[in-house]
Design an enzyme around this catalytic site. Sequence first.
Site, PDB file in Angstrom:
ATOM      1  N   PHE A   1      32.690  57.811  36.101  1.00 18.94           N
ATOM      2  CA  PHE A   1      31.968  56.780  35.363  1.00 18.94           C
ATOM      3  C   PHE A   1      31.782  55.596  36.288  1.00 18.94           C
ATOM      4  CE2 PHE A   1      31.355  53.024  32.827  1.00 18.94           C
ATOM      5  CZ  PHE A   1      30.360  53.441  31.963  1.00 18.94           C
TER       6      PHE A   1
ATOM      7  N   ASP B   1      35.312  52.875  44.089  1.00 25.93           N
ATOM      8  CA  ASP B   1      34.935  52.113  42.902  1.00 25.93           C
ATOM      9  C   ASP B   1      36.222  51.634  42.230  1.00 25.93           C
ATOM     10  OD1 ASP B   1      34.237  51.177  40.402  1.00 25.93           O
ATOM     11  OD2 ASP B   1      32.795  52.779  39.989  1.00 25.93           O
TER      12      ASP B   1
ATOM     13  N   LYS C   1      34.423  43.468  36.750  1.00 28.84           N
ATOM     14  CA  LYS C   1      35.243  43.244  35.570  1.00 28.84           C
ATOM     15  C   LYS C   1      36.208  42.069  35.725  1.00 28.84           C
ATOM     16  CE  LYS C   1      34.663  47.817  33.572  1.00 28.84           C
ATOM     17  NZ  LYS C   1      33.633  47.407  32.619  1.00 28.84           N
TER      18      LYS C   1
END
Length: 400
Positions: A141, A226, A255
Amino acid sequence: MLRTPGAVRDAERWTAHNYHPLPVVVASAEGSWVTDVDGRRYLDCLAGYSALNFGHRHPTLIQAAHEQLDKLTLTSRAFVHDQFADFCRELAALCGKDLVLPMNTGAEAVETGIKVARKWGYQVKGVAPGQANIVVAEGNFHGRTTTIVSFSTDEDARADFGPYTPGFTVVPYGDLAALEAAIDENTVAVLLEPIQGEQGVVLPPEGYLPGVRRVCTERNVLFVADEIQSGLGRTGRTFACDHEGVVPDMYLLGKALGGGIVPVSAVAANADVLGVLKPGQHGSTFGGNPLACAVATEVVRLLATGEFQRRSAELGERLDAGLRALVGKGLVAVRVRGLWAGLDIDPALMSGRQACERLMERGVLAKDTHGSTIRLAPPLVITEAEIDHAVAQLAAVLAG
């Protein structure tokens, strides 16, 4: 009269149904707790998918935002502002890299990483024009843009959004032999989450990440990590890659970098990688804006103390012990790294969604994924007592 039902109905009426949120309507928050429109408090064990690593309204971050709001919020990258260099320098130092390229969202960081890797492949490695490929993992993801969902193996994320972007080879996560076999003369990068968050906090097999690093070095391929969810203290180290002493060629961050206040993402790499970009070849109007930099610089400074990494590691051991005691009592498997946990509930007992609804009724917020799995990612400011409370509520839910 309760306000929640009407607020939920209004939200459903006026928004596209691209999410299926729990029926809680948050009005205020502080630390590890949120309060809904009816005054009920909940322990937040999701923390905005790690965007709230430092909790809601961390005073240092709120102060930085307030001070910057009174001075300057946006210039665009057409000019330099007084917050920009400090942010880039301090984040580069935290990452051990030469350069930083600020963006806004995690998906933008991933797209930037893809573009940089391709350009590096053509200009440095010598890949033939238009032939660059990137190796990725099943269960990934990385975001929801059309390019990113092109290499997703989640049909909910991918179906009906084609035609799909070519140039990606998908291999099983954790299978080093398959990854190495997929690399050819046109491969420019391996793009991986060191821990697969959306998949259910799936941890890599021991030795996998060092193996990926070795293969990428031997085959002249960039290792792009990531760390948008896994990085910045979540797992008990600054980066999840740190657990095995692995340093990727490129970090993708987001984030928590925005402190739960503004969207901030970044790519960090050395000059021989990020240096392939020249003026006009990539950019973002809001990327690296003054407000974002002011907040994100304070985030980096909080991490530079090591306090939050230590809290995550120490409290994560307590969370791990509490959750493992529930295996065989409604849980069939638990995966924990720092303050990040994936819990597989016995599907004969209930679904992940049902578990989260019942936890919500008991004042704890979590999120389900892939059927019977739920994820816990509480703010790193959570206390021992609050962890024990969350585990106790989960135990009560599983016990029926």
